[in-house]
Design a protein around this motif. Structure first.
Motif, PDB file in Angstrom:
ATOM      1  N   GLY A 249       0.809  -1.205   0.000  1.00  0.00           N
ATOM      2  CA  GLY A 249       0.000   0.000   0.000  1.00  0.00           C
ATOM      3  C   GLY A 249       0.847   1.262   0.000  1.00  0.00           C
ATOM      4  O   GLY A 249       2.073   1.224  -0.136  1.00  0.00           O
ATOM      5  N   HIS A 250       0.182   2.397   0.150  1.00  0.00           N
ATOM      6  CA  HIS A 250       0.882   3.684   0.199  1.00  0.00           C
ATOM      7  C   HIS A 250       1.495   3.887   1.574  1.00  0.00           C
ATOM      8  O   HIS A 250       0.841   3.694   2.594  1.00  0.00           O
ATOM      9  CB  HIS A 250      -0.091   4.815  -0.114  1.00  0.00           C
ATOM     10  CG  HIS A 250       0.500   6.173   0.084  1.00  0.00           C
ATOM     11  ND1 HIS A 250       1.728   6.524  -0.438  1.00  0.00           N
ATOM     12  CD2 HIS A 250       0.046   7.258   0.739  1.00  0.00           C
ATOM     13  CE1 HIS A 250       1.994   7.774  -0.113  1.00  0.00           C
ATOM     14  NE2 HIS A 250       0.982   8.241   0.619  1.00  0.00           N
ATOM     15  N   GLU A 251       2.756   4.272   1.598  1.00  0.00           N
ATOM     16  CA  GLU A 251       3.481   4.458   2.851  1.00  0.00           C
ATOM     17  C   GLU A 251       4.034   5.885   2.892  1.00  0.00           C
ATOM     18  O   GLU A 251       5.004   6.200   2.201  1.00  0.00           O
ATOM     19  CB  GLU A 251       4.633   3.456   2.943  1.00  0.00           C
ATOM     20  CG  GLU A 251       4.178   2.002   2.866  1.00  0.00           C
ATOM     21  CD  GLU A 251       5.350   1.044   2.728  1.00  0.00           C
ATOM     22  OE1 GLU A 251       5.237  -0.081   3.222  1.00  0.00           O
ATOM     23  OE2 GLU A 251       6.367   1.434   2.120  1.00  0.00           O
ATOM     24  N   PRO A 252       3.424   6.775   3.668  1.00  0.00           N
ATOM     25  CA  PRO A 252       3.929   8.154   3.733  1.00  0.00           C
ATOM     26  C   PRO A 252       5.413   8.199   4.093  1.00  0.00           C
ATOM     27  O   PRO A 252       5.882   7.408   4.908  1.00  0.00           O
ATOM     28  CB  PRO A 252       3.068   8.777   4.840  1.00  0.00           C
ATOM     29  CG  PRO A 252       1.826   7.951   4.871  1.00  0.00           C
ATOM     30  CD  PRO A 252       2.255   6.561   4.523  1.00  0.00           C
ATOM     31  N   PHE A 253       6.131   9.113   3.476  1.00  0.00           N
ATOM     32  CA  PHE A 253       7.580   9.306   3.680  1.00  0.00           C
ATOM     33  C   PHE A 253       8.431   8.230   3.012  1.00  0.00           C
ATOM     34  O   PHE A 253       9.439   8.532   2.397  1.00  0.00           O
ATOM     35  CB  PHE A 253       7.962   9.318   5.171  1.00  0.00           C
ATOM     36  CG  PHE A 253       7.787  10.644   5.857  1.00  0.00           C
ATOM     37  CD1 PHE A 253       8.071  11.838   5.230  1.00  0.00           C
ATOM     38  CD2 PHE A 253       7.354  10.690   7.159  1.00  0.00           C
ATOM     39  CE1 PHE A 253       7.912  13.043   5.877  1.00  0.00           C
ATOM     40  CE2 PHE A 253       7.193  11.894   7.822  1.00  0.00           C
ATOM     41  CZ  PHE A 253       7.469  13.074   7.177  1.00  0.00           C
ATOM     42  N   ILE A 254       8.076   6.952   3.180  1.00  0.00           N
ATOM     43  CA  ILE A 254       9.009   5.877   2.820  1.00  0.00           C
ATOM     44  C   ILE A 254       8.443   4.962   1.746  1.00  0.00           C
ATOM     45  O   ILE A 254       8.832   3.808   1.649  1.00  0.00           O
ATOM     46  CB  ILE A 254       9.383   5.039   4.065  1.00  0.00           C
ATOM     47  CG1 ILE A 254       8.142   4.361   4.647  1.00  0.00           C
ATOM     48  CG2 ILE A 254      10.072   5.890   5.104  1.00  0.00           C
ATOM     49  CD1 ILE A 254       8.478   3.311   5.696  1.00  0.00           C
ATOM     50  N   ASP A 255       7.520   5.457   0.931  1.00  0.00           N
ATOM     51  CA  ASP A 255       6.784   4.621  -0.011  1.00  0.00           C
ATOM     52  C   ASP A 255       7.714   3.695  -0.795  1.00  0.00           C
ATOM     53  O   ASP A 255       8.533   4.137  -1.583  1.00  0.00           O
ATOM     54  CB  ASP A 255       5.997   5.513  -0.964  1.00  0.00           C
ATOM     55  CG  ASP A 255       4.892   4.760  -1.683  1.00  0.00           C
ATOM     56  OD1 ASP A 255       4.552   3.645  -1.245  1.00  0.00           O
ATOM     57  OD2 ASP A 255       4.378   5.287  -2.684  1.00  0.00           O
ATOM     58  N   ARG A 256       7.572   2.395  -0.521  1.00  0.00           N
ATOM     59  CA  ARG A 256       8.326   1.340  -1.216  1.00  0.00           C
ATOM     60  C   ARG A 256       9.841   1.464  -1.042  1.00  0.00           C
ATOM     61  O   ARG A 256      10.615   0.874  -1.796  1.00  0.00           O
ATOM     62  CB  ARG A 256       7.989   1.345  -2.706  1.00  0.00           C
ATOM     63  CG  ARG A 256       6.513   1.139  -2.996  1.00  0.00           C
ATOM     64  CD  ARG A 256       6.073  -0.265  -2.706  1.00  0.00           C
ATOM     65  NE  ARG A 256       4.637  -0.436  -2.877  1.00  0.00           N
ATOM     66  CZ  ARG A 256       4.024  -1.618  -2.821  1.00  0.00           C
ATOM     67  NH1 ARG A 256       4.714  -2.714  -2.604  1.00  0.00           N
ATOM     68  NH2 ARG A 256       2.728  -1.701  -2.970  1.00  0.00           N
ATOM     69  N   ASP A 257      10.285   2.204  -0.069  1.00  0.00           N
ATOM     70  CA  ASP A 257      11.723   2.381   0.162  1.00  0.00           C
ATOM     71  C   ASP A 257      12.325   1.064   0.659  1.00  0.00           C
ATOM     72  O   ASP A 257      11.975   0.583   1.735  1.00  0.00           O
ATOM     73  CB  ASP A 257      11.938   3.483   1.191  1.00  0.00           C
ATOM     74  CG  ASP A 257      13.405   3.799   1.419  1.00  0.00           C
ATOM     75  OD1 ASP A 257      14.266   3.071   0.870  1.00  0.00           O
ATOM     76  OD2 ASP A 257      13.697   4.767   2.139  1.00  0.00           O
ATOM     77  N   PRO A 258      13.231   0.472  -0.101  1.00  0.00           N
ATOM     78  CA  PRO A 258      13.812  -0.801   0.331  1.00  0.00           C
ATOM     79  C   PRO A 258      14.726  -0.663   1.539  1.00  0.00           C
ATOM     80  O   PRO A 258      15.102  -1.667   2.157  1.00  0.00           O
ATOM     81  CB  PRO A 258      14.593  -1.268  -0.907  1.00  0.00           C
ATOM     82  CG  PRO A 258      14.945  -0.006  -1.627  1.00  0.00           C
ATOM     83  CD  PRO A 258      13.785   0.914  -1.402  1.00  0.00           C
ATOM     84  N   ASN A 259      15.088   0.566   1.884  1.00  0.00           N
ATOM     85  CA  ASN A 259      15.980   0.775   3.017  1.00  0.00           C
ATOM     86  C   ASN A 259      15.253   0.908   4.352  1.00  0.00           C
ATOM     87  O   ASN A 259      15.891   1.072   5.389  1.00  0.00           O
ATOM     88  CB  ASN A 259      16.830   2.029   2.781  1.00  0.00           C
ATOM     89  CG  ASN A 259      17.756   1.884   1.596  1.00  0.00           C
ATOM     90  OD1 ASN A 259      18.399   0.853   1.435  1.00  0.00           O
ATOM     91  ND2 ASN A 259      17.819   2.902   0.759  1.00  0.00           N
ATOM     92  N   ALA A 260      13.916   0.866   4.337  1.00  0.00           N
ATOM     93  CA  ALA A 260      13.135   1.010   5.560  1.00  0.00           C
ATOM     94  C   ALA A 260      12.760  -0.359   6.122  1.00  0.00           C
ATOM     95  O   ALA A 260      12.616  -1.338   5.389  1.00  0.00           O
ATOM     96  CB  ALA A 260      11.872   1.819   5.288  1.00  0.00           C
ATOM     97  N   ALA A 261      12.595  -0.414   7.435  1.00  0.00           N
ATOM     98  CA  ALA A 261      12.089  -1.620   8.104  1.00  0.00           C
ATOM     99  C   ALA A 261      10.593  -1.453   8.337  1.00  0.00           C
ATOM    100  O   ALA A 261      10.101  -0.334   8.521  1.00  0.00           O
ATOM    101  CB  ALA A 261      12.810  -1.840   9.434  1.00  0.00           C
ATOM    102  N   ARG A 262       9.885  -2.580   8.336  1.00  0.00           N
ATOM    103  CA  ARG A 262       8.428  -2.557   8.510  1.00  0.00           C
ATOM    104  C   ARG A 262       8.019  -3.604   9.527  1.00  0.00           C
ATOM    105  O   ARG A 262       8.464  -4.754   9.462  1.00  0.00           O
ATOM    106  CB  ARG A 262       7.741  -2.788   7.165  1.00  0.00           C
ATOM    107  CG  ARG A 262       8.004  -1.671   6.156  1.00  0.00           C
ATOM    108  CD  ARG A 262       7.659  -2.071   4.743  1.00  0.00           C
ATOM    109  NE  ARG A 262       7.857  -0.944   3.819  1.00  0.00           N
ATOM    110  CZ  ARG A 262       9.019  -0.615   3.263  1.00  0.00           C
ATOM    111  NH1 ARG A 262      10.108  -1.323   3.559  1.00  0.00           N
ATOM    112  NH2 ARG A 262       9.108   0.423   2.446  1.00  0.00           N
ATOM    113  N   ILE A 263       7.138  -3.179  10.436  1.00  0.00           N
ATOM    114  CA  ILE A 263       6.658  -4.059  11.505  1.00  0.00           C
ATOM    115  C   ILE A 263       5.132  -4.054  11.504  1.00  0.00           C
ATOM    116  O   ILE A 263       4.505  -2.993  11.403  1.00  0.00           O
ATOM    117  CB  ILE A 263       7.170  -3.581  12.885  1.00  0.00           C
ATOM    118  CG1 ILE A 263       8.676  -3.764  12.997  1.00  0.00           C
ATOM    119  CG2 ILE A 263       6.469  -4.332  14.017  1.00  0.00           C
ATOM    120  CD1 ILE A 263       9.138  -5.203  13.047  1.00  0.00           C
TER     121      ILE A 263
END
Length: 283
Positions: free
Chosen positions: A52-66
């Motif tokens: 889905g849409h992720e504010p600031f980090i949309d599809r950023d492979p360098n971000a972690a997601r929990i």
């Protein structure tokens, strides 16, 4: 009712504590890794992928997601939950929830408490899109969120509070959101809602609405609205300063509230909102 009241009385039900921490995968290089993850039922944080849409980090492979999942119903009356988040310098973390938090009364009528604490380091980003907190009839719940930001940290935080399930009278819900930057207060708000909070259904608070929500965006690079925008009588965009804006909305129910918050994000535009509707649950 406050968190201090709940703590002083002592938990009479379940207690649990969960946490998540992130840091750069390599110093000075892009890429975030989860450096700490503690689960204690019913709070179960789990790594997940982009969706889905992720504010600031949309599809950023360098971000972690929990994804924060629930291993049991509640909180129930007497329960005390705590969730701690640490976003290390330069790292990026998105937290979302799998389902709404349904707060239920306990057998003995004791209050419940869910407290969350977050620290976001320099040049770090926290995107937190919880699902709604639903105060079922008879509950007495305190919900606190305390976020400390470094001077160059970024934040997107969304909160949706719903009074009662469909066709149900509301329970009592006290919500406190405190955001500090560099140790100084940036945004502080509190709602005391429910039948034991005099005036909660007056025009000065929620009126006839059963949904109350807000979004706080902090971006040290600016680019946020610098003037108050009243989208409709139930929705407003309120600048705090050049780097912080707060959206406040009420709605007749959870769906109406969510649509109003989404509309306000669309008004602000990229990278926080898009023309297509999105919600805290990626579609």
């Amino acid at each position: 009712m406050s968190s201090a009241d709940v703590k002083s009385n002592g938990p009479s039900g379940m207690t649990c504590r969960a946490s998540v921490a992130t840091e750069l995968s390599e110093p000075g290089q892009p890429g975030t890794r989860v450096s700490g993850l503690r689960a204690q039922a019913p709070l179960v944080p789990r790594p997940t992928g982009a969706s889905g849409h992720e504010p600031f980090i949309d599809r950023d492979p360098n971000a972690a997601r929990i994804a924060l999942t629930s291993g049991a119903a509640g909180p129930l009356g007497g329960d005390h939950y705590r969730f701690d988040v640490t976003v290390g310098d330069g790292s990026s973390l998105l937290i979302r929830e799998v389902s709404a938090t349904l707060v239920l009364p306990g057998v003995h009528g004791h209050p419940s408490l869910l407290e969350s604490h977050a620290h976001v380091g320099d040049a770090a980003a926290l995107v937190w899109v919880p699902e709604p907190v639903i105060a079922a009839k008879g509950c007495r719940h305190t919900h606190t969120v305390d976020i400390d930001l470094a001077a160059t940290a970024r934040l997107f935080y969304r909160e949706e509070l719903v009074l009662g399930r469909h066709g149900e009278d509301p329970g009592d819900l006290s919500s406190a959101l405190t955001i500090r930057r560099g140790g100084a207060a940036l945004s502080i708000q509190r709602f005391d809602l429910g039948p034991n909070s005099p005036g909660f259904n007056s025009p000065a608070v929620a009126g006839s609405s059963l949904g109350v929500g807000s979004i706080v965006i902090v971006d040290p690079d600016g680019g946020l609205p610098n003037e108050t925008v009243v989208i409709d009588p139930q929705t407003a965009i309120l600048p705090v300063d050049d780097t912080c804006v707060q959206i406040t909305a009420v709605g007749a129910d959870a769906l109406a509230l969510r649509k109003r918050l989404d509309t306000a994000l669309t008004h602000i535009g990229e990278p926080w909102g898009r023309e297509q509707t999105w919600s805290a649950v990626p579609r």
